[in-house]
Write an enzyme that holds these catalytic residues in place. Structure first.
Site: not given
Ligand code: GLN
Length: 491
Positions: A80, A155, A179
């Site tokens: 990532k 994400s 994420s």
């Molecule tokens: N969807 C969540 C957010 O927008 C989690 C994101 C993540 O785990 N990096 O913050």
């Protein structure tokens, strides 16, 4: 000839170790696959062809020299774009870091190299890991290999899509609110968020430092466990790293694969009623609960009364930390610099750079966080959210006095169409309804494919006590031994 891209990491490492195939052949097969499908998937922001082939050649040379290779040597991995990679572009999905080549490797990247894995490149993500669909990437969305008109989660949608599209057998993600697990669920792959502090944050571009947790993504539970073992463990360069060895997640995955859960007590969270979740998701979940019971697990209901406040607490704590962390992107130290024509003040240049470099969601979080931390509002927002966090931690502690692990669906809904939830931020935030409590507590959670709803994958989440990551691997592997792995319709 067998298609190397369809194999598990475990099998690929075996073939490389025995000399039946070379790391270079394995790497080329995956690079070819990326070249063939990634224009439709867009899992990668950067493919490091030369670096990958050089790393693969080094593994083949070590083998030829008679060296003992590690359990994942020669296996490609997609990383990532939130982790720094020395000399290799690292954007975090943001324009503000476009063109930045970090001067150092993240600890996890160093460990991947030391283990002889081969980094194929950097995967797409929502900007600064804020989002649930990769639609907030400044470089365009990733498409779900199951249906390219749908999102792959976020994400870390790029990492999950790379696995589901057979572009990589292993990937690294980061999980602040879901994420790793949510993209795993909606792409039919496995994603594990380790215990907070169980994997190093050194070189992980910070979003919310008290929550950010890098972790493994794979197509099988055992592969995820092997990757977890390689990347996990104490790192003196991360002050919140836990000075203990990684729980034996590989042994636990193997134990689980025998399909026997006798003596394991699993809790269903009473407050996760299914409200707000799709009926097809709840049906797949309930079917998996029956399967786990047939494997010998005892299933009970437990109450975690504060879980319903997890989402609002998270959306105060994470933006607050982000508003502080993202202050470092000022147009001076990294990446983009806008308006520096010799006539403008430093403040103006910083302001223009941040205006041009950050996307709308990142700006929203910085504003919400700054507000929540501001004098006069701190107690009512950030302070209150921290108290809720303590109550959620207590809910987990009480639950784990009654059961070994908790189970739930990973996400309330299957992969949704691209564009369906971008108009209203709250609709996007709901994707993490079931995953966020674990982040606030700091424990480990895994998503494992458990069924299909309307032809799209559904994930089951297993949540375990802190530093009991092995337990969740056992349960996930047991379910996988019945349900099997998931293959999307041909791309
Ligand atoms: N969807 C969540 C957010 O927008 C989690 C994101 C993540 O785990 N990096 O913050």
């Amino acid at each position: 000839m067998t298609d190397l891209t369809r194999m598990t990491a475990t099998d690929l490492a075996g073939l490389v170790a025995s000399g039946e195939t070379s790391a270079v052949e394995v790497t080329r097969a995956h690079l070819d696959r990326i070249a063939a499908v990634d224009d439709r998937v867009h899992a990668f922001l950067h493919v490091d062809t030369e670096g990958a082939l050089a790393a693969a050649r080094a593994v083949d040379e070590r083998r030829a020299a008679g060296e003992q290779l590690g359990p994942l040597a020669g296996v490609p991995v997609a990383v990532k774009d939130v982790l720094t990679t020395k000399g290799v572009p690292t954007t975090v999905g943001s324009k503000i870091l476009e063109g930045w080549r970090p001067p150092y490797d993240a600890t996890i990247v160093q460990r991947l190299q030391a283990a002889g894995t081969v980094m194929l490149g950097k995967t797409n993500m929502d900007e600064f890991a804020m989002g649930s669909s990769t639609e907030y990437s400044a470089y365009g969305p990733t498409h779900n290999p199951w249906d390219t008109d749908r999102i792959p989660g976020g994400s870390g949608g790029g990492s999950a899509a790379a696995l589901a599209a057979y572009e990589a057998p292993l990937a690294i993600g980061s999980d602040t609110g879901g994420s790793i697990r949510q993209p795993g669920a909606v792409t039919g792959t496995v994603g594990a968020k380790p215990t907070y502090g169980g994997t190093s944050r050194y070189g992980l571009v910070a979003f919310s430092s008290s929550l950010d947790t890098p972790g493994p993504c794979a197509r099988t539970v055992l592969d995820a466990a092997l990757l977890h073992q390689v990347i996990g463990g104490h790192d003196p360069r991360d002050s919140t790293s836990i000075p203990q060895p990684v729980p034996d997640v590989v042994a636990a995955a193997k134990l689980g694969a025998t399909g026997d859960l006798t003596g394991v007590k699993l809790g269903i969270v009473k407050e996760f009623t299914g409200e707000g979740a799709e009926p097809g998701v709840m049906a797949a979940f309930r079917e998996s609960v029956d399967t786990l019971a047939k494997l010998g697990a005892e299933i009970v209901e437990v109450s975690c009364p504060h879980f319903r406040y997890a989402l609002p607490a998270y959306y105060l704590i994470a933006p607050s930390e982000c508003s502080s962390n993202l202050a470092r992107f000022d147009g001076v130290r990294f990446g983009l610099r806008v308006g520096d024509d010799g006539n403008r003040s430093l403040e103006e240049v910083m302001s223009l750079t941040r205006e041009a470099g950050f996307g709308a969601e990142v700006k929203r979080r910085i504003m919400v966080g700054t507000y929540a931390l501001s004098s006069g509002y701190y107690d009512a927002y950030y302070g209150q959210a921290q108290k809720v966090r303590t109550l959620i931690t207590r809910d987990f502690t009480t639950a784990f006095e009654q059961v070994d692990a908790l189970i739930s669906p990973t996400t309330p809904f299957v992969a949704f169409p691209i564009g369906a939830r971008t108009a209203d931020p709250y609709q996007m935030y709901l994707a993490d309804l079931f995953t966020i409590p674990t982040n606030l507590y700091g424990g480990p959670g895994i998503s494992v494919p458990c069924g299909l709803s309307e032809g799209l994958p559904v994930g089951l989440q297993v949540m375990a006590p802190t530093m009991a990551d092995d337990r969740m691997y056992r349960v996930a592997a047991a379910l996988e031994s019945v349900v099997g792995t998931f293959t999307p319709p041909a791309l």
